[in-house]
Every structure is written in structure tokens, then in C-alpha cells.
Design a protein around this motif. Structure first.
Motif, PDB file in Angstrom:
ATOM      1  N   THR A  21       1.030  -1.175   0.013  1.00  0.00           N
ATOM      2  CA  THR A  21       0.024  -0.032  -0.053  1.00  0.00           C
ATOM      3  C   THR A  21       0.954   1.199  -0.053  1.00  0.00           C
ATOM      4  OG1 THR A  21      -1.614  -1.183   1.391  1.00  0.00           O
ATOM      5  CG2 THR A  21      -1.970   1.338   1.318  1.00  0.00           C
ATOM      6  N   LEU A  22       1.713   1.313   1.000  1.00  0.00           N
ATOM      7  CA  LEU A  22       2.677   2.544   1.085  1.00  0.00           C
ATOM      8  C   LEU A  22       3.723   2.846   0.169  1.00  0.00           C
ATOM      9  CD1 LEU A  22       2.817   2.508   5.096  1.00  0.00           C
ATOM     10  CD2 LEU A  22       1.134   3.972   3.551  1.00  0.00           C
ATOM     11  N   LEU A  23       4.308   1.454  -0.353  1.00  0.00           N
ATOM     12  CA  LEU A  23       5.701   1.964  -1.337  1.00  0.00           C
ATOM     13  C   LEU A  23       5.217   2.437  -2.601  1.00  0.00           C
ATOM     14  CD1 LEU A  23       8.499   1.055  -1.122  1.00  0.00           C
ATOM     15  CD2 LEU A  23       8.204  -1.207  -2.241  1.00  0.00           C
ATOM     16  N   PRO A  24       4.063   2.182  -3.185  1.00  0.00           N
ATOM     17  CA  PRO A  24       3.695   2.732  -4.324  1.00  0.00           C
ATOM     18  C   PRO A  24       3.488   4.060  -4.224  1.00  0.00           C
ATOM     19  CG  PRO A  24       2.695   0.887  -4.339  1.00  0.00           C
ATOM     20  CD  PRO A  24       3.171   0.901  -3.187  1.00  0.00           C
ATOM     21  N   MET A  25       3.050   4.729  -3.264  1.00  0.00           N
ATOM     22  CA  MET A  25       2.831   5.983  -2.719  1.00  0.00           C
ATOM     23  C   MET A  25       4.273   6.663  -2.641  1.00  0.00           C
ATOM     24  SD  MET A  25      -0.134   6.106  -0.019  1.00  0.00           S
ATOM     25  CE  MET A  25      -1.828   5.143  -0.401  1.00  0.00           C
ATOM     26  N   MET A  26       5.216   6.143  -1.956  1.00  0.00           N
ATOM     27  CA  MET A  26       6.105   6.661  -1.786  1.00  0.00           C
ATOM     28  C   MET A  26       7.322   6.646  -3.033  1.00  0.00           C
ATOM     29  SD  MET A  26       5.959   7.301   1.504  1.00  0.00           S
ATOM     30  CE  MET A  26       7.887   7.899   1.828  1.00  0.00           C
ATOM     31  N   GLU A  27       7.113   5.652  -4.000  1.00  0.00           N
ATOM     32  CA  GLU A  27       7.746   5.688  -5.207  1.00  0.00           C
ATOM     33  C   GLU A  27       7.091   6.338  -6.254  1.00  0.00           C
ATOM     34  OE1 GLU A  27       8.344   1.616  -5.640  1.00  0.00           O
ATOM     35  OE2 GLU A  27      10.420   1.706  -4.543  1.00  0.00           O
ATOM     36  N   HIS A  28       5.649   7.126  -6.025  1.00  0.00           N
ATOM     37  CA  HIS A  28       5.272   7.828  -7.175  1.00  0.00           C
ATOM     38  C   HIS A  28       6.170   8.973  -7.755  1.00  0.00           C
ATOM     39  CE1 HIS A  28       4.749  11.126  -4.238  1.00  0.00           C
ATOM     40  NE2 HIS A  28       4.424  11.883  -5.210  1.00  0.00           N
ATOM     41  N   PRO A  29       6.041   8.781  -9.224  1.00  0.00           N
ATOM     42  CA  PRO A  29       6.985   9.564 -10.140  1.00  0.00           C
ATOM     43  C   PRO A  29       6.574  11.165  -9.706  1.00  0.00           C
ATOM     44  CG  PRO A  29       5.346   8.671 -11.457  1.00  0.00           C
ATOM     45  CD  PRO A  29       5.357   8.039 -10.192  1.00  0.00           C
ATOM     46  N   ILE A  30       7.826  11.985  -9.904  1.00  0.00           N
ATOM     47  CA  ILE A  30       7.520  13.342  -9.721  1.00  0.00           C
ATOM     48  C   ILE A  30       8.496  13.831 -10.911  1.00  0.00           C
ATOM     49  CG2 ILE A  30       6.980  13.573  -7.268  1.00  0.00           C
ATOM     50  CD1 ILE A  30      10.045  14.203  -6.836  1.00  0.00           C
ATOM     51  N   PRO A  31       8.303  15.044 -11.243  1.00  0.00           N
ATOM     52  CA  PRO A  31       9.259  15.719 -12.246  1.00  0.00           C
ATOM     53  C   PRO A  31      10.528  15.832 -11.896  1.00  0.00           C
ATOM     54  CG  PRO A  31       7.342  16.839 -12.136  1.00  0.00           C
ATOM     55  CD  PRO A  31       6.962  16.089 -11.106  1.00  0.00           C
ATOM     56  N   ARG A  32      11.466  15.565 -12.805  1.00  0.00           N
ATOM     57  CA  ARG A  32      13.032  15.481 -12.618  1.00  0.00           C
ATOM     58  C   ARG A  32      13.405  16.827 -11.701  1.00  0.00           C
ATOM     59  NH1 ARG A  32      16.830  11.813 -13.412  1.00  0.00           N
ATOM     60  NH2 ARG A  32      15.651  10.678 -14.901  1.00  0.00           N
ATOM     61  N   ALA A  33      12.890  17.910 -12.331  1.00  0.00           N
ATOM     62  CA  ALA A  33      13.431  19.230 -11.842  1.00  0.00           C
ATOM     63  C   ALA A  33      12.882  19.312 -10.486  1.00  0.00           C
ATOM     64  CB  ALA A  33      13.028  20.315 -12.616  1.00  0.00           C
ATOM     65  N   ALA A  34      11.969  18.654 -10.012  1.00  0.00           N
ATOM     66  CA  ALA A  34      11.369  18.860  -8.521  1.00  0.00           C
ATOM     67  C   ALA A  34      12.143  18.122  -7.523  1.00  0.00           C
ATOM     68  CB  ALA A  34      10.078  18.494  -8.485  1.00  0.00           C
ATOM     69  N   ALA A  35      13.099  17.331  -7.902  1.00  0.00           N
ATOM     70  CA  ALA A  35      13.953  16.618  -6.819  1.00  0.00           C
ATOM     71  C   ALA A  35      15.503  17.210  -7.162  1.00  0.00           C
ATOM     72  CB  ALA A  35      14.152  15.308  -7.381  1.00  0.00           C
ATOM     73  N   GLY A  36      15.609  18.223  -7.817  1.00  0.00           N
ATOM     74  CA  GLY A  36      16.973  18.848  -7.897  1.00  0.00           C
ATOM     75  C   GLY A  36      17.126  20.034  -7.199  1.00  0.00           C
ATOM     76  N   PRO A  37      18.029  20.793  -7.343  1.00  0.00           N
ATOM     77  CA  PRO A  37      18.280  22.400  -6.457  1.00  0.00           C
ATOM     78  C   PRO A  37      16.826  22.906  -6.126  1.00  0.00           C
ATOM     79  CG  PRO A  37      19.858  22.006  -8.080  1.00  0.00           C
ATOM     80  CD  PRO A  37      18.900  20.869  -8.519  1.00  0.00           C
ATOM     81  N   MET A  38      15.961  22.866  -7.190  1.00  0.00           N
ATOM     82  CA  MET A  38      14.841  23.507  -7.084  1.00  0.00           C
ATOM     83  C   MET A  38      13.762  22.898  -6.060  1.00  0.00           C
ATOM     84  SD  MET A  38      14.588  26.449  -8.864  1.00  0.00           S
ATOM     85  CE  MET A  38      12.945  26.945  -8.833  1.00  0.00           C
ATOM     86  N   GLY A  39      14.295  21.496  -5.673  1.00  0.00           N
ATOM     87  CA  GLY A  39      13.346  20.920  -4.846  1.00  0.00           C
ATOM     88  C   GLY A  39      13.395  21.284  -3.464  1.00  0.00           C
ATOM     89  N   TRP A  40      14.287  22.404  -3.078  1.00  0.00           N
ATOM     90  CA  TRP A  40      14.057  23.020  -1.743  1.00  0.00           C
ATOM     91  C   TRP A  40      12.831  23.666  -1.606  1.00  0.00           C
ATOM     92  CZ3 TRP A  40      16.893  20.805   1.889  1.00  0.00           C
ATOM     93  CH2 TRP A  40      18.210  20.158   1.549  1.00  0.00           C
ATOM     94  N   TRP A  41      12.326  24.033  -2.696  1.00  0.00           N
ATOM     95  CA  TRP A  41      11.006  24.754  -2.638  1.00  0.00           C
ATOM     96  C   TRP A  41       9.924  24.147  -2.281  1.00  0.00           C
ATOM     97  CZ3 TRP A  41      10.643  30.212  -2.291  1.00  0.00           C
ATOM     98  CH2 TRP A  41      11.886  30.771  -3.102  1.00  0.00           C
ATOM     99  N   TYR A  42      10.010  22.754  -2.179  1.00  0.00           N
ATOM    100  CA  TYR A  42       8.742  21.682  -2.020  1.00  0.00           C
ATOM    101  C   TYR A  42       9.029  21.192  -0.705  1.00  0.00           C
ATOM    102  CZ  TYR A  42       8.268  22.086  -7.142  1.00  0.00           C
ATOM    103  OH  TYR A  42       7.917  22.294  -8.293  1.00  0.00           O
ATOM    104  N   VAL A  43       9.847  21.654   0.467  1.00  0.00           N
ATOM    105  CA  VAL A  43       9.988  21.048   1.495  1.00  0.00           C
ATOM    106  C   VAL A  43       9.079  21.644   2.645  1.00  0.00           C
ATOM    107  CG1 VAL A  43      12.482  20.568   1.112  1.00  0.00           C
ATOM    108  CG2 VAL A  43      11.874  22.789   2.361  1.00  0.00           C
ATOM    109  N   PHE A  44       8.324  22.743   2.459  1.00  0.00           N
ATOM    110  CA  PHE A  44       7.521  23.571   3.436  1.00  0.00           C
ATOM    111  C   PHE A  44       6.167  22.397   3.940  1.00  0.00           C
ATOM    112  CE2 PHE A  44       9.596  26.975   1.105  1.00  0.00           C
ATOM    113  CZ  PHE A  44      10.244  27.291   2.220  1.00  0.00           C
ATOM    114  N   GLY A  45       5.714  21.695   2.952  1.00  0.00           N
ATOM    115  CA  GLY A  45       4.446  20.890   3.209  1.00  0.00           C
ATOM    116  C   GLY A  45       4.888  19.789   3.994  1.00  0.00           C
ATOM    117  N   SER A  46       5.791  18.997   3.843  1.00  0.00           N
ATOM    118  CA  SER A  46       6.330  17.935   4.658  1.00  0.00           C
ATOM    119  C   SER A  46       6.746  18.456   6.081  1.00  0.00           C
ATOM    120  CB  SER A  46       7.540  17.090   4.013  1.00  0.00           C
ATOM    121  OG  SER A  46       8.441  18.003   3.533  1.00  0.00           O
ATOM    122  N   ALA A  47       7.499  19.637   6.150  1.00  0.00           N
ATOM    123  CA  ALA A  47       7.640  20.115   7.368  1.00  0.00           C
ATOM    124  C   ALA A  47       6.606  20.384   8.261  1.00  0.00           C
ATOM    125  CB  ALA A  47       8.838  21.080   7.382  1.00  0.00           C
ATOM    126  N   SER A  48       5.411  21.140   7.392  1.00  0.00           N
ATOM    127  CA  SER A  48       4.527  21.191   8.358  1.00  0.00           C
ATOM    128  C   SER A  48       3.563  19.954   8.772  1.00  0.00           C
ATOM    129  CB  SER A  48       3.424  21.961   7.395  1.00  0.00           C
ATOM    130  OG  SER A  48       3.996  23.065   6.847  1.00  0.00           O
TER     131      SER A  48
END
Length: 501
Positions: A21-48
Motif C-alpha cells: 500500500t505505502l511503497l507505491p505512494m512513496m515511489e510515485h514519480p515526480i518531475p525530475r526538476a522537482a528533485a534537483g536544486p529547485m526541490g528545496w522549494w517543496y519542503v515546507f509541506g512535509s515539514a508542516s
């Protein structure tokens, strides 16, 4: 031990199907650029989300000791601060995790706005984010009430006033909010239920739907100038990005984990160094020297109300917040296509700068300025001599009571004193003996007494003074009128006078 733990883990997984159940959620694909240096813009939601977990865990611990009753709440908080082992740290951790959550949710929603990530097909994701922000602020407000100190009392008074100004439904809303016409034990019980059950339940529901939408609609790629959103072609283009994308369980998750850990460390350090917030004193509205104010997320509105003329209070309390919330909800529907890059959206960037500048200035004013413009008026300015020159001993006693009970924190005499309530220099010509007793005894909680002076923010003092003190105070107030002016008369008396000249 390791072999035993693995065996237990396999046994549980075979029955709960967690990996499937959980592994497919954790492995869902995201745009490559979102995991690069620009990915630091995406950390606020998980920290919340991480700080929300801290809130839940610390809240459970606090609920084991806190007593949600009007006569025990204050003492139970003092017990946690001074007697319960690490109780002070648990309270501090709960407070600063909540503060951090507000900051991170605001940062997350600002990042989404600046990057245009609310555009098609993520309009509903944005709406759920706004609801999560409102729930977070609701948790903060109800949490302040549970401290059951002067700040809580006055916060409830303002909240009740805002509810009481709603046309037609105002009195009903106030009674639903306060559990009666005045602030009392039922008010605390209702806000405990809101803080512990109702708002967290709504928050967790909205969060589940929000995460579901993130999984199904995906996260938007970092904005690229010139790359516009077109609902007709966006889905196909996004699928192409995912084919060359990367799983979330990788660099993106590492960034989230690092930033969430950093957020928890900051919260722990603040809790250990600064300690718990309040309670500032017993919940006595007549407490001498009290300087109540709301929690920091609401200081901007507090300052706006304090700096505005009394005639604007109803608009600022009732209409203005509805307009702001409505605009937030409408953002993705007013602009769900076109450019996403901030460099191509100067109006959006300017709006963020102006909004946060205004909020910052108003918050500063709310922190530095006292809630009443003349907080020390009672001690620094004596009652004008001409107002008590021909007074009786009973009226003089009432004048001294008026001064010593801090009435001038809110009310001026001949223009000298607090400004949040009306000037009482001629109150004897406006209110009758019975009206004065009713006003002092019951106040204007939640704006139920819409015609009463003071804008509906005056607390009830009936239980704070003795009957003898009430008699003296009302005698003094009745005597406050220009020379030769008759005291106020009941409406029925004035009507009879007109009918029989």
C-alpha cells in the motif's frame, strides 16, 4: 534481535499489506526538476506535516493533565509548569510546534502562489490548502483560550464581538460560541472540544484529501519562463515529464527529511530556551495592570482594530476577513492558466511583497502598542476636579472605584484616558440608572447589546465588584453630565412626556 524484528515485521506486513500500500505512494514519480536544486522549494509541506505530528503527540500528553473546567484550568497549567516532571517542556514544545506550523503553512502557500502551482489541474488542491491554513489558525486561537488567562478572556470577548455582529444570526452565534450570553465555564468546555476534537478532526480530513490530490494530480514542476499552462494540453505534457521523472523516494524525500528534522530541532531548542507560553495570570478581566493581546498570528488584525476608528470596527471584524478568505479561495479560479514563473508574473510578486509588508508592520504595531491607547491612564491622570466638585460621599466613593478598577484604561473623561470605549464625560445623560447597572454587570459580550456604547467589547464586571461598590459606581456615573442637564430617562418616560406636554 534483528532476526526477530524482521520476522515480526514480515508477519505484520503479510496481514496489513503495508508494503504493497505505502511503497507505491512513496515511489510515485515526480518531475525530475522537482528533485534537483529547485526541490528545496517543496519542503515546507512535509515539514508542516511533521510539526503537526509533534502537535498531536504533545497534545495527547497535555490532555492527560489539563483540566478543562473554569475553576481548575488555570491551576492545572501552573501544575504542569512547576510540578509535573517536564510538563513545562511539553507545553513549550506544543506551543512552538504550533507556531512553526503556522509559519511553514504560510511559507508553503506563498511558494505555491508564487510558482503558480495552484493553476490547472490543482485548483482543488489549493482550496484544501486554504482550509488547512484556516484550521491551523483555528487551532492557534482555541489553544490560547485554553490557557484561561486575561489574554484568553479578551480574545474570547473579541471573537464573540465578531460573531455577534453577524446580521440576524449574531446573538445565536454568540450563544453557540460562548455557551451562553457571557463568557463562563461553558465557554471553556466548548473551546476545549473545538481544540481537541472538532478542528483536529477537520484538519486531518482536509489533510488526507489534500495528500490524495497531491498523489493523483502530482506536484507541479518548477516554473519555467515562457512555459504556459493550457488546460487543453497540460495533462499530456505533464505525462511526458513523468516518463523522464524520478521517484519521490530518493533525493526529494531526503530533502524533505532533512528540512523536517531541522524544523523539529529549532522547535525543541526554542522550547528548551524560552519555556512555555503563559498563563499570564488568573482569568480576571478587572486584573490591575493587565495588558492582554492575541497570539502573534492575529496581532495584525488586533493592531488594525486598535488603529481604526470605532465606526470601522464592524467592517474590519465581519466583512474584511470574509473578503480575504474569499479572495484566497477564488485565486485558482480567477487565474488557472498562463505563465507560472514569478519573473513573468510581476503583479503576483508585488502582491506578496505588499501583503507581507503590511502584515509585518501591523504585527509590529500589535506587539509594541498596548491594546488600549492609555493603559496607565488610571494612575497618571486624576479624575477632573470639576466632575467631582459637588459630589456626595457616595459619588466620591464611586469615583475612586472608577479610578482604581482601571475603568480609564478603556474610557476617557474629558478626552483623557483610554480610547477603546466611549468617553464617559456625559454618560449620565445617555444611560439611565438601570441601564448603567446592566452595562457594568453584563458588559456587551459578543455584541449582544448592539446599542450599547463601546462597540460590543466590554466584559461583564458583575462578579468583580460587590453590590455596595456597584451602587457607588453607578451613582458616580449618573452624576457625569453637564451642569443643568437632567439625568437620562427611560424611553417610556420620555414618550409619556411628549404625549402629555
Amino acid at each position: 534481535m534483528k532476526r526477530w524484528l524482521l520476522a515480526v515485521g514480515h508477519w505484520l506486513d503479510a496481514r496489513l499489506k503495508l508494503r504493497a500500500t505505502l511503497l507505491p505512494m512513496m515511489e510515485h514519480p515526480i518531475p525530475r526538476a522537482a528533485a534537483g536544486p529547485m526541490g528545496w522549494w517543496y519542503v515546507f509541506g512535509s515539514a508542516s506535516l511533521t510539526l503537526l505530528l509533534v502537535q498531536v503527540l504533545t497534545g495527547i500528553g497535555l490532555a492527560l493533565v489539563y483540566v478543562p473546567s473554569a475553576d481548575k484550568a488555570y491551576e492545572s497549567l501552573l501544575y504542569m509548569n512547576h510540578d509535573q516532571s517536564l510538563g513545562w517542556f511539553l507545553r513549550a514544545l506544543h506551543y512552538y510546534a504550533g507556531s512553526g506550523m503556522v509559519v511553514l503553512v504560510l511559507a508553503h502557500i506563498t511558494q505555491v502562489f508564487l510558482h503558480g502551482a495552484y493553476k490547472y489541474p490543482r485548483e482543488l488542491t489549493w482550496v484544501l490548502g486554504v482550509l488547512l491554513l484556516l484550521c491551523t489558525l483555528g487551532m492557534f486561537f482555541t489553544g490560547q483560550v485554553l490557557r484561561w488567562d486575561p489574554d484568553a478572556y479578551w480574545g474570547l470577548s473579541i471573537g464573540g464581538s465578531m460573531a455577534g455582529r453577524v446580521p440576524v444570526l449574531g446573538p445565536w452565534l454568540v450563544r453557540m460560541m460562548l455557551g451562553g450570553p457571557v463568557i463562563g465555564a461553558d465557554s471553556l468546555s466548548r473551546f476545549f472540544a473545538l481544540h481537541v476534537f472538532v478542528i483536529p478532526g477537520a484538519l486531518l480530513f482536509f489533510l488526507a484529501v489534500h495528500l490524495w490530490l497531491v498523489l493523483k494530480c502530482g506536484i507541479s514542476a518548477p516554473p519555467v519562463p515562457g512555459q504556459e499552462v493550457d488546460p487543453k494540453t497540460y495533462d499530456e505534457e505533464y505525462e511526458k515529464q513523468l516518463k523522464t521523472g524520478v521517484p519521490f523516494l530518493g533525493d526529494a524525500m531526503l530533502k524533505d527529511a532533512f528540512f523536517s528534522t531541522l524544523a523539529v530541532i529549532v522547535v525543541v531548542v526554542l522550547a528548551a530556551v524560552l519555556g512555555p507560553k503563559g498563563p499570564s495570570g488568573p482569568p480576571d478581566p478587572a486584573l490591575s495592570g493587565a495588558n492582554p493581546r492575541p497570539e502573534w498570528p492575529f496581532l495584525w488584525l488586533f493592531a488594525l482594530l486598535a488603529l481604526s476608528p470605532p465606526g470601522a470596527e464592524t467592517f474590519l471584524m465581519l466583512v474584511f476577513p470574509v473578503i480575504l478568505i474569499g479572495i484566497l479561495f477564488l485565486v485558482p479560479f480567477l487565474s488557472n492558466r498562463g505563465e507560472r514563473a514569478p519573473s513573468r508574473r510581476p503583479v503576483a510578486v508585488l502582491a506578496v511583497i505588499v501583503i507581507y509588508t503590511v502584515l509585518g508592520v501591523l504585527t509590529y504595531e500589535g506587539v509594541t502598542a498596548p491594546w488600549s491607547p492609555k493603559m496607565t491612564a488610571w494612575s497618571s491622570n486624576p479624575i477632573p476636579e470639576n466632575l467631582v466638585r459637588n459630589s456626595t460621599p457616595l459619588q466620591l466613593q464611586g469615583a475612586a472605584l472608577f479610578q482604581n478598577k482601571d475603568c480609564r484604561n478603556c474610557h476617557a473623561l474629558e478626552g483623557i484616558g483610554g480610547k477603546r470605549g466611549p468617553d464617559l464625560t456625559t454618560v449620565g445623560t445617555r444611560l439611565t440608572h438601570d441601564q448603567l447597572i446592566d452595562q457594568v454587570s453584563n458588559g456587551t459580550p459578543g455584541g449582544i447589546k448592539q446599542g450599547a456604547p463601546g462597540g460590543g467589547n466590554m466584559p461583564a464586571y458583575g462578579k468583580q465588584i460587590t453590590p455596595a461598590e456597584m451602587t457607588a459606581l453607578v451613582a458616580f456615573l449618573e452624576n457625569l453630565r453637564p451642569p443643568g442637564e437632567l439625568p437620562a430617562e427611560p424611553a417610556s418616560t420620555r414618550t409619556k412626556g411628549k404625549e402629555h406636554p
